[in-house]
Scaffold this active site. Structure first.
Site, short mmCIF file in Angstrom:
data_model
loop_
_atom_site.label_atom_id
_atom_site.label_comp_id
_atom_site.label_asym_id
_atom_site.label_seq_id
_atom_site.Cartn_x
_atom_site.Cartn_y
_atom_site.Cartn_z
N GLU A 156 21.61 13.15 3.44
CA GLU A 156 22.23 11.83 3.52
C GLU A 156 22.22 11.34 4.96
O GLU A 156 22.27 12.12 5.90
CB GLU A 156 23.66 11.87 2.97
CG GLU A 156 24.56 12.93 3.60
CD GLU A 156 25.25 12.45 4.86
OE1 GLU A 156 25.25 11.23 5.10
OE2 GLU A 156 25.77 13.29 5.60
N LEU A 158 24.40 8.56 6.02
CA LEU A 158 25.45 7.55 5.87
C LEU A 158 26.31 7.49 7.12
O LEU A 158 26.73 8.51 7.65
CB LEU A 158 26.34 7.89 4.66
CG LEU A 158 25.64 8.08 3.32
CD1 LEU A 158 26.66 8.46 2.25
CD2 LEU A 158 24.88 6.82 2.92
N ASN A 216 20.53 13.54 13.65
CA ASN A 216 21.85 13.53 14.28
C ASN A 216 21.80 14.05 15.71
O ASN A 216 22.52 13.57 16.59
CB ASN A 216 22.84 14.35 13.45
CG ASN A 216 23.36 13.57 12.27
OD1 ASN A 216 23.10 12.37 12.14
ND2 ASN A 216 24.10 14.22 11.40
N PHE A 257 23.27 3.14 19.70
CA PHE A 257 23.89 4.36 20.22
C PHE A 257 23.82 4.45 21.75
O PHE A 257 23.93 5.52 22.31
CB PHE A 257 23.29 5.61 19.58
CG PHE A 257 23.70 5.77 18.14
CD1 PHE A 257 24.78 6.56 17.79
CD2 PHE A 257 23.03 5.10 17.13
CE1 PHE A 257 25.18 6.68 16.48
CE2 PHE A 257 23.42 5.21 15.81
CZ PHE A 257 24.50 6.01 15.48
N CYS A 268 30.08 14.83 11.57
CA CYS A 268 28.65 15.17 11.59
C CYS A 268 28.14 15.60 12.96
O CYS A 268 27.66 16.72 13.12
CB CYS A 268 27.83 13.96 11.10
SG CYS A 268 28.09 13.58 9.36
N LYS A 271 29.46 18.98 14.63
CA LYS A 271 29.11 20.13 13.80
C LYS A 271 27.59 20.35 13.74
O LYS A 271 27.11 21.49 13.81
CB LYS A 271 29.67 19.92 12.39
CG LYS A 271 29.31 20.99 11.38
CD LYS A 271 30.06 20.77 10.07
CE LYS A 271 29.59 19.56 9.32
NZ LYS A 271 28.25 19.74 8.69
N LYS A 329 35.93 6.55 15.02
CA LYS A 329 35.19 5.30 15.10
C LYS A 329 35.91 4.27 14.23
O LYS A 329 36.77 4.64 13.42
CB LYS A 329 33.74 5.48 14.62
CG LYS A 329 33.62 5.87 13.15
CD LYS A 329 32.17 6.04 12.71
CE LYS A 329 31.44 4.73 12.65
NZ LYS A 329 30.08 4.87 12.06
#
Length: 443
Positions: A156, A158, A216, A257, A268, A271, A329
């Protein structure tokens, strides 16, 4: 299609609801009876804009149901998604205990089911898992007598606060499958979401698993990079907002970003960066860049406190500070690894009284800190008598406050802007002392 989603956390609930919205029959499974009861009564256990309305509509129309009965849901489904948590272990790896427990339960439920041709039944790992997990899930299913069941990976992508939009209009859909029949089942499932020619990318399960971590890790790297440049701007008298524009218009870099702040948090990035470092360690490949990204982020979470301490000096103990924004956020109530918690811990340790406000995350913070903090229902309520304001999360309602009201409420007119949401020149005209991130203020 008939779909079973195992796990009703953030990913599972959003995935199941959006698939139901596109016309599939979806059953979401969870082993937490309280969570299932909340969902069956029309509530949701998380905050995500627009999600509760979608859950209610699809449940009412009979396309979305919730149950604790995994076996029944799995036997009735063609597609079974594993969407349970993979928390960080003490060694930094993803903890796959829940994933493997679900895989074993699925195997028990399907071991007597007729095999059928390839693609008849597909188990899909939606959870973020290390490379090689798909193969291990397939091995566990085979050990239960379910070698005929296909196992695919479908990571995912998301963003909390915009998850429904991300699912309904994906940049891409990534699928890892060993047989084309399994990939075709997922292509059919996702076809309604790819009508604008967004790509459906089929690869090996190992590549799909790696894609999630690499994505990520890249985004986390951009955040740590811009934060490190912002800290340098503070020392040299440059303004990171100007620098950001100067580099962001380069199409090779872009603006996404590249917003300086007090570090990344959430479920996310922290980790997954730790997990990718652990994957490198297991293969004797030290990932120095990822280690640096992680170290920069840990240090960045203390930047706001260092600005506070530098301003008040020895007088910080006994001061009262207001904190706007607790979630990691905007548009979520998630406080996992939130920079605000690092700030609050440091302020409390320094003997500071802390008054906090967040539109959604207050209850989650109260569960941790109890009566150590003062909780305000409104932003201005947190300012009453405070010696300064620290903005940690850039909720929309914080962007255009009434500065005249703020001047009257604050005991000292000091603002520490952790997200650079305010214009320093305008605040100085109102009589505020202003500190941003990388705005040229020497600390």
């Amino acid at each position: 299609m008939k779909v079973a989603i195992i796990g009703t956390g953030y990913v599972g609930l959003v995935t199941g609801t959006c698939l139901a919205e596109s016309g599939n029959d979806v059953v979401c499974v969870d082993n937490n009876p309280k969570k299932i009861a909340v969902l069956q009564q029309g509530g949701i256990p998380i905050y995500e804009p627009g999600l509760q309305e979608l859950v209610a509509r699809n449940a009412r129309d009979g396309r979305l149901a919730f149950t604790p009965d995994l076996a029944a849901a799995v036997r009735a489904a063609r597609l079974v998604f594993i969407a349970v948590g993979t928390p960080q272990s003490d060694e930094g790896d993803a903890d796959l205990t829940a994933v493997f427990a679900v895989a074993d339960a699925i195997g028990e439920a399907l071991k007597d089911a007729p095999p059928g041709p390839p693609g008849t039944r597909v188990v899909v790992t939606k959870s973020t898992v290390p490379v090689g997990t798909n193969a291990k899930v397939a091995e566990r299913l085979a050990a239960k007598g379910c070698a005929h069941v296909d196992v695919a990976s479908n990571p995912e992508f998301l963003k909390e606060g915009a998850a429904i939009e991300d699912f309904m209009k994906p940049d891409r859909v990534v699928v890892g499958a060993r047989r084309p029949e399994a990939a075709e089942v997922l292509r059919e499932l996702y076809a309604p979401f790819l009508r604008t020619e967004r790509p459906f990318l089929v690869m090996t399960p190992e590549s799909a698993e790696m894609t999630k971590y690499a994505a990520n890790a890249m985004l986390a790297t951009k955040i740590s990079f811009i934060n490190e440049m912002a800290n340098l701007c503070d020392r040299l008298g440059a303004d990171i907002n100007d620098v950001r524009k100067g580099i962001g218009h380069d199409q090779r870099i872009g603006f996404q970003f590249l917003f300086p702040g007090p570090g990344y948090g959430g479920s996310c990035f922290p980790k997954d960066v730790e997990a990718i470092i652990a994957m490198g360690r297991r293969t004797n490949l030290p990932l120095e860049l990822m280690r640096a990204v992680d170290a920069v982020n840990d240090a960045q979470k203390l930047v706001l406190f260092e600005k506070v301490r530098a301003h008040y000096g020895d007088g910080l103990a006994g001061k009262t500070l207001a904190v706007w924004g607790l979630a990691f956020k905007p548009r979520t109530d998630d406080i996992r690894e939130a920079p605000a918690l690092t700030l609050i811990d440091a302020l409390l340790e320094a003997g500071t009284q802390v008054r906090v406000h967040d539109p959604e995350a207050t209850a989650n913070v109260r569960a941790i800190y109890g009566d150590k903090l003062h909780y305000a229902d409104r932003p201005y309520g947190a300012l009453e008598g405070a010696d300064g304001l620290v903005v940690v999360t850039e909720w929309a309602e914080f962007r255009n406050p009434d500065f005249e009201v703020m001047k009257r409420l604050l005991a000292q007119r000091v603002i520490f802007d952790g997200r650079n949401v305010y214009d320093p020149r305008m605040l100085r005209q109102f009589g505020f002392t202003y500190y941003g991130i990388g705005r040229g203020a020497r600390v």
